[in-house]
Design a protein around this motif. Sequence first.
Motif, short mmCIF file in Angstrom:
data_model
loop_
_atom_site.label_atom_id
_atom_site.label_comp_id
_atom_site.label_asym_id
_atom_site.label_seq_id
_atom_site.Cartn_x
_atom_site.Cartn_y
_atom_site.Cartn_z
N ALA A 1 10.65 -14.25 29.85
CA ALA A 1 12.07 -14.61 29.85
C ALA A 1 12.10 -16.10 29.52
N THR A 2 12.20 -16.40 28.23
CA THR A 2 12.03 -17.76 27.74
C THR A 2 13.34 -18.53 27.81
N ALA A 3 13.31 -19.60 28.62
CA ALA A 3 14.49 -20.45 28.81
C ALA A 3 14.53 -21.53 27.74
N PRO A 4 15.72 -21.91 27.30
CA PRO A 4 15.84 -22.94 26.28
C PRO A 4 15.68 -24.35 26.88
N LYS B 1 0.06 1.27 34.31
CA LYS B 1 0.34 0.18 33.39
C LYS B 1 0.47 -1.12 34.19
N LEU B 2 -0.13 -2.20 33.70
CA LEU B 2 -0.06 -3.51 34.36
C LEU B 2 0.71 -4.48 33.47
N THR B 3 1.78 -5.06 34.03
CA THR B 3 2.64 -5.98 33.30
C THR B 3 2.64 -7.35 33.97
N PHE B 4 2.56 -8.39 33.13
CA PHE B 4 2.71 -9.76 33.60
C PHE B 4 4.00 -10.29 33.01
N ASN C 1 -4.37 -9.11 20.56
CA ASN C 1 -3.32 -8.72 19.62
C ASN C 1 -2.25 -7.94 20.35
N LEU C 2 -0.99 -8.25 20.02
CA LEU C 2 0.15 -7.68 20.72
C LEU C 2 1.12 -7.04 19.75
N ASN C 3 1.89 -6.09 20.25
CA ASN C 3 2.99 -5.48 19.50
C ASN C 3 4.29 -5.81 20.22
N LEU C 4 5.27 -6.30 19.50
CA LEU C 4 6.59 -6.55 20.06
C LEU C 4 7.25 -5.21 20.33
N VAL C 5 7.69 -4.99 21.59
CA VAL C 5 8.31 -3.71 21.93
C VAL C 5 9.76 -3.84 22.38
N VAL D 1 15.90 -15.79 26.18
CA VAL D 1 15.50 -14.67 25.32
C VAL D 1 14.34 -13.95 26.00
N LEU D 2 14.55 -12.69 26.29
CA LEU D 2 13.53 -11.86 26.91
C LEU D 2 12.77 -11.15 25.81
N THR D 3 11.44 -11.28 25.81
CA THR D 3 10.60 -10.58 24.86
C THR D 3 9.54 -9.79 25.62
N ARG D 4 9.27 -8.60 25.11
CA ARG D 4 8.25 -7.74 25.72
C ARG D 4 7.21 -7.40 24.64
#
Length: 187
Positions: A144-147, A3-6, A165-169, A179-182
């Motif tokens: 990791a989205t900073a305000p 698996k490759l993650t950015f 197309n992405l799925n929120l996991v 807020v961290l989103t994957r």
Amino acid sequence: MRKLTFGMNVSLDGYIAAPGDDLGWSVPSDELFQWWSDRVDATGLALYGRKLWETMSSHWPTADKQPGATPAVIEYAGRWRDMPKVVFSSTTSTVDWNTRLVTGDAVTEIARLKAADGGPMDIAGATLAAAAMRAGLIDEYVLATAPVLVGGGTPFFTALDNWVNLNLVGTRTFPDGVVLTRYETRR
């Protein structure tokens, strides 16, 4: 297949660095720093572009020896040195700290590494990640989205020829408002 993650810290307006490569807005809280450290510990192989490699390798190999190094910094520095790494660069001539240099076609080598056995891979560096994005090689995006709005700089995402197309996991909110989103790539 690996698996490759950015994943990177990103401003709310989508930049990983402000103009002039300013990263002052992205200093993580202790809790977020620990999350990134645990991620490094779980990474089977890290892929770096030249620019980010130069930034990381100028600091982390000796960060644990600096006066006032916290236990978290000492832990991260050791994990970073021990983590297997590949640097993609046509101008860098030597690498160290459990690292291999690749001077040829990055997309071909990343595809080969993904097809091999081994633990998960992380890709770091805007230019390298952009090439992997355009080639459809990234399986997961971690933001990791900073305000903060920085108004320009180095974007997290590149221009693409086709939608992805992405799925929120997963999501997680840190005390400092990050807020961290994957998201996993929908295949």
